[in-house]
Write a protein that holds these residues in place. Structure first.
Motif, PDB file in Angstrom:
ATOM      1  N   ALA A   3     -49.488 -19.016  33.220  1.00 16.82           N
ATOM      2  CA  ALA A   3     -49.631 -19.160  34.661  1.00 16.82           C
ATOM      3  C   ALA A   3     -49.274 -20.586  35.097  1.00 16.82           C
ATOM      4  O   ALA A   3     -48.604 -20.781  36.101  1.00 16.82           O
ATOM      5  CB  ALA A   3     -51.065 -18.818  35.095  1.00 16.82           C
ATOM      6  N   ARG A   4     -49.715 -21.570  34.324  1.00 18.50           N
ATOM      7  CA  ARG A   4     -49.376 -22.971  34.630  1.00 18.50           C
ATOM      8  C   ARG A   4     -47.877 -23.182  34.547  1.00 18.50           C
ATOM      9  O   ARG A   4     -47.289 -23.867  35.381  1.00 18.50           O
ATOM     10  CB  ARG A   4     -50.093 -23.923  33.667  1.00 18.50           C
ATOM     11  CG  ARG A   4     -51.504 -24.209  34.060  1.00 18.50           C
ATOM     12  CD  ARG A   4     -52.070 -25.336  33.200  1.00 18.50           C
ATOM     13  NE  ARG A   4     -53.442 -24.976  32.908  1.00 18.50           N
ATOM     14  CZ  ARG A   4     -53.939 -24.731  31.716  1.00 18.50           C
ATOM     15  NH1 ARG A   4     -53.203 -24.836  30.647  1.00 18.50           N
ATOM     16  NH2 ARG A   4     -55.181 -24.381  31.577  1.00 18.50           N
ATOM     17  N   SER A   5     -47.240 -22.625  33.534  1.00 19.41           N
ATOM     18  CA  SER A   5     -45.790 -22.773  33.366  1.00 19.41           C
ATOM     19  C   SER A   5     -45.029 -22.143  34.521  1.00 19.41           C
ATOM     20  O   SER A   5     -44.010 -22.663  34.967  1.00 19.41           O
ATOM     21  CB  SER A   5     -45.340 -22.151  32.059  1.00 19.41           C
ATOM     22  OG  SER A   5     -45.861 -22.853  30.959  1.00 19.41           O
ATOM     23  N   ALA A   6     -45.531 -21.019  35.009  1.00 17.95           N
ATOM     24  CA  ALA A   6     -44.864 -20.324  36.120  1.00 17.95           C
ATOM     25  C   ALA A   6     -44.957 -21.120  37.419  1.00 17.95           C
ATOM     26  O   ALA A   6     -44.090 -21.005  38.282  1.00 17.95           O
ATOM     27  CB  ALA A   6     -45.486 -18.948  36.304  1.00 17.95           C
ATOM     28  N   MET A   7     -45.994 -21.942  37.540  1.00 11.80           N
ATOM     29  CA  MET A   7     -46.175 -22.741  38.759  1.00 11.80           C
ATOM     30  C   MET A   7     -45.296 -23.992  38.777  1.00 11.80           C
ATOM     31  O   MET A   7     -45.130 -24.598  39.818  1.00 11.80           O
ATOM     32  CB  MET A   7     -47.651 -23.120  38.899  1.00 11.80           C
ATOM     33  CG  MET A   7     -48.539 -21.920  39.163  1.00 11.80           C
ATOM     34  SD  MET A   7     -50.302 -22.292  39.156  1.00 11.80           S
ATOM     35  CE  MET A   7     -50.416 -23.503  40.438  1.00 11.80           C
ATOM     36  N   ARG A   8     -44.764 -24.366  37.642  1.00  9.16           N
ATOM     37  CA  ARG A   8     -43.957 -25.591  37.573  1.00  9.16           C
ATOM     38  C   ARG A   8     -42.586 -25.399  38.134  1.00  9.16           C
ATOM     39  O   ARG A   8     -41.985 -24.455  38.257  1.00  9.16           O
ATOM     40  CB  ARG A   8     -43.835 -26.055  36.129  1.00  9.16           C
ATOM     41  CG  ARG A   8     -45.145 -26.517  35.580  1.00  9.16           C
ATOM     42  CD  ARG A   8     -44.988 -27.000  34.164  1.00  9.16           C
ATOM     43  NE  ARG A   8     -46.309 -27.079  33.565  1.00  9.16           N
ATOM     44  CZ  ARG A   8     -46.533 -27.060  32.295  1.00  9.16           C
ATOM     45  NH1 ARG A   8     -45.545 -26.981  31.443  1.00  9.16           N
ATOM     46  NH2 ARG A   8     -47.738 -27.145  31.825  1.00  9.16           N
TER      47      ARG A   8
END
Length: 75
Positions: free
Chosen positions: A70-75
């Motif tokens: 989820a963090r990677s998708a927000m970057r």
């Protein structure tokens, strides 16, 4: 191999050692500590804790993988 979620696949490499992987590669490991429970370590080496049951340890790692995705998708 045992598939317990959509993103993580588990394999028991030897007694007391479970290896988790996902589409991007290694996810982490769970090691049984005879008197303490099941110790979880992410693929990056981050200790995620020790849990009384194997299922709890696997769930902790699966949640960590989901959070990282989820963090990677927000970057």
């Amino acid at each position: 191999m045992e598939k317990t979620s959509l993103t993580v696949t588990w394999r028991c490499a030897q007694p007391g050692l479970w290896i988790a992987s996902h589409r991007a590669g290694a996810a982490g490991i769970v090691v049984e500590r005879w008197t303490e429970g099941f110790e979880v370590t992410s693929a990056s080496g981050r200790a995620l804790g020790t849990f009384p049951r194997l299922d709890d340890a696997k769930t902790a790692l699966e949640r960590a993988v989901a959070m990282e995705r989820a963090r990677s998708a927000m970057r």
